[in-house]
Scaffold this motif. Structure first.
Motif, mmCIF file in Angstrom:
data_model
loop_
_atom_site.group_PDB
_atom_site.id
_atom_site.type_symbol
_atom_site.label_atom_id
_atom_site.label_comp_id
_atom_site.label_asym_id
_atom_site.label_seq_id
_atom_site.Cartn_x
_atom_site.Cartn_y
_atom_site.Cartn_z
ATOM 1 N N LEU A 1 0.781 -1.339 0.052
ATOM 2 C CA LEU A 1 -0.034 0.003 0.102
ATOM 3 C C LEU A 1 1.027 1.253 0.026
ATOM 4 O O LEU A 1 1.789 1.325 0.868
ATOM 5 C CB LEU A 1 -0.860 0.045 1.231
ATOM 6 N N VAL A 2 0.518 2.177 -1.005
ATOM 7 C CA VAL A 2 1.570 3.385 -1.064
ATOM 8 C C VAL A 2 0.339 4.574 -1.028
ATOM 9 O O VAL A 2 -0.357 4.743 -1.721
ATOM 10 C CB VAL A 2 2.174 3.498 -2.580
ATOM 11 N N LEU A 3 0.717 5.324 -0.052
ATOM 12 C CA LEU A 3 0.027 6.797 0.254
ATOM 13 C C LEU A 3 0.764 7.783 -0.347
ATOM 14 O O LEU A 3 1.841 7.956 0.099
ATOM 15 C CB LEU A 3 -0.399 6.911 1.722
ATOM 16 N N LEU A 4 0.051 8.708 -1.212
ATOM 17 C CA LEU A 4 0.697 10.043 -1.742
ATOM 18 C C LEU A 4 0.038 10.954 -1.186
ATOM 19 O O LEU A 4 -1.190 11.256 -1.422
ATOM 20 C CB LEU A 4 0.571 9.608 -3.306
ATOM 21 N N SER A 5 0.760 11.919 -0.860
ATOM 22 C CA SER A 5 0.198 13.225 -0.043
ATOM 23 C C SER A 5 1.079 14.462 -1.005
ATOM 24 O O SER A 5 2.394 14.171 -1.319
ATOM 25 C CB SER A 5 0.711 13.259 1.256
ATOM 26 N N GLY A 6 0.483 15.300 -1.211
ATOM 27 C CA GLY A 6 0.711 16.494 -1.716
ATOM 28 C C GLY A 6 -0.317 17.443 -2.490
ATOM 29 O O GLY A 6 -1.284 16.824 -2.724
ATOM 30 N N GLU A 7 0.030 18.807 -2.539
ATOM 31 C CA GLU A 7 -0.925 19.539 -2.911
ATOM 32 C C GLU A 7 -1.423 19.380 -4.350
ATOM 33 O O GLU A 7 -0.725 18.447 -5.077
ATOM 34 C CB GLU A 7 -0.583 21.108 -2.905
ATOM 35 N N LEU A 8 -2.495 20.017 -4.875
ATOM 36 C CA LEU A 8 -3.009 19.765 -6.275
ATOM 37 C C LEU A 8 -1.736 20.274 -7.136
ATOM 38 O O LEU A 8 -0.883 21.064 -6.946
ATOM 39 C CB LEU A 8 -4.210 20.602 -6.564
ATOM 40 N N GLY A 9 -1.386 19.293 -8.238
ATOM 41 C CA GLY A 9 -0.347 19.654 -8.871
ATOM 42 C C GLY A 9 1.202 19.122 -8.708
ATOM 43 O O GLY A 9 2.084 19.694 -9.118
ATOM 44 N N ALA A 10 1.166 18.654 -7.389
ATOM 45 C CA ALA A 10 2.367 18.271 -6.908
ATOM 46 C C ALA A 10 3.362 17.199 -7.445
ATOM 47 O O ALA A 10 4.445 17.153 -7.483
ATOM 48 C CB ALA A 10 2.365 17.850 -5.267
ATOM 49 N N GLY A 11 2.515 16.323 -8.326
ATOM 50 C CA GLY A 11 3.223 15.492 -9.164
ATOM 51 C C GLY A 11 2.750 14.036 -8.647
ATOM 52 O O GLY A 11 3.454 12.875 -9.076
ATOM 53 N N LYS A 12 1.799 13.702 -8.012
ATOM 54 C CA LYS A 12 1.233 12.284 -7.482
ATOM 55 C C LYS A 12 0.867 11.377 -8.453
ATOM 56 O O LYS A 12 1.272 10.453 -8.522
ATOM 57 C CB LYS A 12 0.290 12.622 -6.446
ATOM 58 N N THR A 13 0.166 11.954 -9.776
ATOM 59 C CA THR A 13 -0.178 11.259 -10.556
ATOM 60 C C THR A 13 1.045 10.657 -11.566
ATOM 61 O O THR A 13 1.059 9.958 -12.018
ATOM 62 C CB THR A 13 -1.326 11.756 -11.273
ATOM 63 N N THR A 14 1.917 12.061 -11.784
ATOM 64 C CA THR A 14 3.282 11.730 -12.759
ATOM 65 C C THR A 14 3.945 10.546 -11.898
ATOM 66 O O THR A 14 4.422 9.570 -12.784
ATOM 67 C CB THR A 14 3.715 12.994 -12.769
ATOM 68 N N LEU A 15 4.118 10.440 -10.525
ATOM 69 C CA LEU A 15 4.851 9.395 -9.987
ATOM 70 C C LEU A 15 4.257 8.092 -10.160
ATOM 71 O O LEU A 15 4.810 7.115 -10.390
ATOM 72 C CB LEU A 15 4.849 9.761 -8.439
ATOM 73 N N THR A 16 2.845 7.943 -10.299
ATOM 74 C CA THR A 16 2.350 6.900 -10.193
ATOM 75 C C THR A 16 2.362 6.438 -11.802
ATOM 76 O O THR A 16 2.321 5.262 -11.928
ATOM 77 C CB THR A 16 0.627 7.110 -9.730
ATOM 78 N N ARG A 17 2.263 7.231 -12.673
ATOM 79 C CA ARG A 17 2.656 6.898 -14.436
ATOM 80 C C ARG A 17 4.171 6.151 -14.099
ATOM 81 O O ARG A 17 4.035 5.172 -14.775
ATOM 82 C CB ARG A 17 2.767 7.949 -15.175
ATOM 83 N N GLY A 18 4.985 6.645 -13.583
ATOM 84 C CA GLY A 18 6.428 6.011 -13.443
ATOM 85 C C GLY A 18 6.194 4.562 -12.867
ATOM 86 O O GLY A 18 6.824 3.603 -13.167
ATOM 87 N N LEU A 19 5.479 4.489 -11.866
ATOM 88 C CA LEU A 19 5.349 3.397 -11.159
ATOM 89 C C LEU A 19 4.595 2.140 -12.020
ATOM 90 O O LEU A 19 4.765 1.262 -11.998
ATOM 91 C CB LEU A 19 4.301 3.374 -9.633
ATOM 92 N N GLY A 20 3.479 2.544 -12.664
ATOM 93 C CA GLY A 20 3.037 1.894 -13.749
ATOM 94 C C GLY A 20 4.053 1.531 -14.712
ATOM 95 O O GLY A 20 3.896 0.198 -15.061
ATOM 96 N N GLU A 21 4.886 2.080 -15.296
ATOM 97 C CA GLU A 21 5.791 1.883 -15.988
ATOM 98 C C GLU A 21 6.607 1.026 -15.718
ATOM 99 O O GLU A 21 7.174 -0.111 -16.298
ATOM 100 C CB GLU A 21 6.519 3.119 -16.705
ATOM 101 N N GLY A 22 7.255 1.165 -14.209
ATOM 102 C CA GLY A 22 8.135 0.325 -13.688
ATOM 103 C C GLY A 22 7.445 -1.057 -13.453
ATOM 104 O O GLY A 22 8.221 -2.108 -13.351
ATOM 105 N N LEU A 23 6.133 -1.033 -13.234
ATOM 106 C CA LEU A 23 5.586 -2.488 -12.751
ATOM 107 C C LEU A 23 5.065 -3.143 -14.093
ATOM 108 O O LEU A 23 4.929 -4.443 -13.997
ATOM 109 C CB LEU A 23 4.155 -2.073 -12.045
ATOM 110 N N GLY A 24 5.334 -2.289 -15.107
ATOM 111 C CA GLY A 24 4.706 -2.903 -16.490
ATOM 112 C C GLY A 24 3.245 -3.303 -16.596
ATOM 113 O O GLY A 24 2.945 -4.462 -16.948
ATOM 114 N N VAL A 25 2.504 -2.284 -16.265
ATOM 115 C CA VAL A 25 1.187 -2.695 -16.131
ATOM 116 C C VAL A 25 0.467 -2.088 -17.648
ATOM 117 O O VAL A 25 1.083 -1.114 -18.394
ATOM 118 C CB VAL A 25 0.357 -1.958 -15.024
#
Length: 181
Positions: free
Chosen positions: A42-66
């Motif tokens: 379980l990974v919890l992401l915190s940060g204001e709007l536009g901080a980069g949470k979804t961008t980080l998750t895109r990288g996670l998806g690429e790294g996991l090969g989803v």
């Protein structure tokens, strides 16, 4: 990027703090982070709007090969991205519009998918901690206003983020987060 944090205040706690300068660096951090994750995390992401949470998750998806483009699930609340490489699926949740805590999250059946997936929850602080005693907390901060105006700096300070990654629970006790730096 910076060195791991001194986490001596809590023995065995894994923590790292990094400076991320571009959105591509944020995606790369996600790809590196994916290498540390396994089914049940379980990974919890915190940060204001536009901080980069979804961008980080895109990288996670690429790294996991989803499968599928990882986009913000703000309006659908949760998206499941199955693995293309026999690894865990990525369950990407945006809890921004949810106010009922774990009771409201139970409708998403995250507890059912958690054991065989990597579950990433944006805006999950105070809402999903009860899903697992073990979790990775990622806090993304960026300079705003006067803090962002670095005199004499030729880089765009609005893009610079400080990312703090800390492990909670036995799963992350003593984990080596140095590969993130």
């Amino acid at each position: 990027m910076n060195a791991p944090l001194d986490s001596s205040a809590v023995p065995g706690t894994a923590a790292a703090q990094l400076t991320v300068r571009t959105s591509e660096d944020m995606r790369e951090l996600g790809r590196r982070l994916a290498g540390l994750l396994r089914a049940g995390d379980l990974v919890l992401l915190s940060g204001e709007l536009g901080a980069g949470k979804t961008t980080l998750t895109r990288g996670l998806g690429e790294g996991l090969g989803v499968r599928g483009a990882v986009t913000s699930p703000t309006f659908v609340i949760a998206r499941v991205h199955p693995s293309l490489v026999s690894g865990p699926a990525l369950v990407h949740v945006d809890a921004y519009r949810l106010s009922g805590g774990l009771d409201e999250m139970e409708d998403l059946d995250l507890d059912v998918s958690l054991p065989e997936s990597v579950t990433v929850v944006e805006w999950g602080d105070g809402k999903v901690e009860d899903l697992s005693e073990d979790r990775l907390r990622v806090v993304i901060e960026r300079a705003v206003g006067a803090e962002a105006a670095a005199p004499g700096s030729d880089e765009d300070a609005d893009d610079v983020r400080t990312v703090t990654v800390s492990g909670v629970g036995e799963r992350w006790r003593g984990a080596d987060l140095s590969s993130l730096v």
